[in-house]
Design an enzyme around this catalytic site. Structure first.
Site, PDB file in Angstrom:
ATOM      1  N   LYS A  56     102.364  62.333  32.069  1.00 47.18           N
ATOM      2  CA  LYS A  56     103.598  61.534  32.091  1.00 47.18           C
ATOM      3  C   LYS A  56     103.530  60.431  31.025  1.00 47.18           C
ATOM      4  CE  LYS A  56     104.599  62.567  36.935  1.00 47.18           C
ATOM      5  NZ  LYS A  56     104.637  62.177  38.359  1.00 47.18           N
ATOM      6  N   GLN A 100     102.654  57.113  41.963  1.00 48.50           N
ATOM      7  CA  GLN A 100     102.246  58.508  42.077  1.00 48.50           C
ATOM      8  C   GLN A 100     101.789  58.816  43.505  1.00 48.50           C
ATOM      9  OE1 GLN A 100     102.667  60.743  39.701  1.00 48.50           O
ATOM     10  NE2 GLN A 100     101.636  62.458  40.714  1.00 48.50           N
ATOM     11  N   ASP A 123     112.023  57.997  40.045  1.00 41.29           N
ATOM     12  CA  ASP A 123     111.654  59.162  40.852  1.00 41.29           C
ATOM     13  C   ASP A 123     112.763  59.511  41.851  1.00 41.29           C
ATOM     14  OD1 ASP A 123     109.347  60.654  40.496  1.00 41.29           O
ATOM     15  OD2 ASP A 123     108.045  59.229  41.544  1.00 41.29           O
TER      16      ASP A 123
HETATM   17  N1  GUN Z   1     103.205  63.748  43.192  1.00 45.03           N
HETATM   18  C1  GUN Z   1     103.562  65.023  42.945  1.00 45.03           C
HETATM   19  N2  GUN Z   1     104.799  65.095  42.357  1.00 45.03           N
HETATM   20  C2  GUN Z   1     105.223  63.814  42.258  1.00 45.03           C
HETATM   21  C3  GUN Z   1     106.426  63.232  41.758  1.00 45.03           C
HETATM   22  O1  GUN Z   1     107.366  63.892  41.289  1.00 45.03           O
HETATM   23  N3  GUN Z   1     106.484  61.856  41.841  1.00 45.03           N
HETATM   24  C4  GUN Z   1     105.478  61.103  42.375  1.00 45.03           C
HETATM   25  N4  GUN Z   1     105.650  59.780  42.404  1.00 45.03           N
HETATM   26  N5  GUN Z   1     104.358  61.622  42.850  1.00 45.03           N
HETATM   27  C5  GUN Z   1     104.231  62.961  42.794  1.00 45.03           C
END
Ligand code: GUN
Length: 297
Positions: A56, A100, A123
């Site tokens: 990311k 995350q 998100d």
């Molecule tokens: N863990 C797995 N996929 C995601 C996501 O799209 N966002 C976040 N914050 N954590 C994750």
């Protein structure tokens, strides 16, 4: 339905969208605006999460955003983490941030996610943004399902009149997918079934799917007898399987047994290179949206 075995190539589509974002950003930078900034909060050292957040951060920087990963210790208290969230909410230089998941078990995930300011929630996990999505209003969609919808749009996959079956119950992918598809005018004419890997007669249900979306956290669970010919298959799962023949010591697989199922599909997402890269690029699109809203661009 036609079986034409076409790949929904998330990797190349994500690269195209990244170029589009980078081009768009050039106009704003030329007008003197600072670049967008996206921060990822990572608690602890969960190995897959460390890989995802690194991707990311790297993708953000590649297109000209500034980005950083805020690495916090596994034993951070909830109050300390909430203070970090508050500081990011207040920081004018940060356009969007995510925490995350999964968080260590001693932390209340909902309490932490709900503390994120809605305008920085790239998100789309806060109650405000979830509510706006339910109402079909313009908001930050969870990147996972946003990426899938973008694939449908760009590959001209039409859900009109189709039966969409979603297998799974996660808040990251499944619940938002069902909500989005049922509230979005573009998909208004499809039927939706939500089930889980423990649903009775699961194979009977999945065999009815024109579009099958799977996120159950069970490697290679969906087998050839569970799909009908010509299905559009979206595999959200990603697993590291120990593999001594690989330098990394593992290979990646999804929730679908691709070796037997892909040949039955009209379209399918590979693992890796399907949903994963689209999830990341959707996060970048949401960050760009937050930035543009902030500066009214
Ligand atoms: N863990 C797995 N996929 C995601 C996501 O799209 N966002 C976040 N914050 N954590 C994750």
């Amino acid at each position: 339905m036609i079986i034409n075995n076409q790949i929904l190539n998330g990797k190349t589509l994500a690269a195209t969208i990244k170029n589009e974002l980078a081009e768009e950003l050039k106009h704003y930078l030329a007008r003197g605006y600072r670049p967008p900034r996206m921060v990822v909060v990572l608690v602890g050292e969960d190995a897959p999460s460390m890989t995802y957040v690194a991707s990311k951060e790297k993708s953000s920087i590649e297109i000209g955003f500034t980005s950083s990963v805020l690495r916090l210790p596994e034993d951070i208290t909830e109050d300390e983490l909430l203070k970090v969230v508050d500081a990011l909410n207040e920081d004018d230089e940060v356009d969007g941030f995510i925490v995350q998941l999964p968080l260590p078990l001693h932390l209340n995930e909902k309490r932490v996610l709900h503390a994120i300011a809605a305008e920085k929630d790239v998100d789309g996990f806060t109650p405000t943004n979830t509510g706006l999505m339910v109402l079909g209003e313009d908001t930050y969609l969870p990147p996972n399902i946003m990426g899938v919808c973008t694939m449908f749009e760009r590959y001209n996959i039409n859900s009109d009149g189709k039966h969409v079956v979603i297998v799974g119950s996660s808040n990251i992918a499944c619940t938002p997918t069902a909500t989005l598809i049922s509230s979005n005018a573009k998909h208004a004419n499809c039927s939706i079934t939500i089930c889980n890997y423990r649903s009775h007669n699961l194979a009977e249900i999945t065999r009815q799917a024109d579009i099958l979306i799977v996120d159950i956290n069970h490697p290679n669970f969906i087998t050839a007898d569970m799909v009908k010919e010509g299905v559009v298959l979206i595999d959200v799962g990603i697993h590291r399987i120990p593999d001594a023949s690989r330098p990394s010591g593992y290979h990646l697989t999804g929730d679908v047994d691709h070796a037997q199922v892909d040949q039955l599909c009209s379209w399918y997402t590979p693992v890796p290179g399907g949903v994963g890269p689209m999830t990341i690029v959707s996060l970048l699109q949401n960050t760009m949206k937050a930035y543009k809203r902030k500066f009214q661009l």
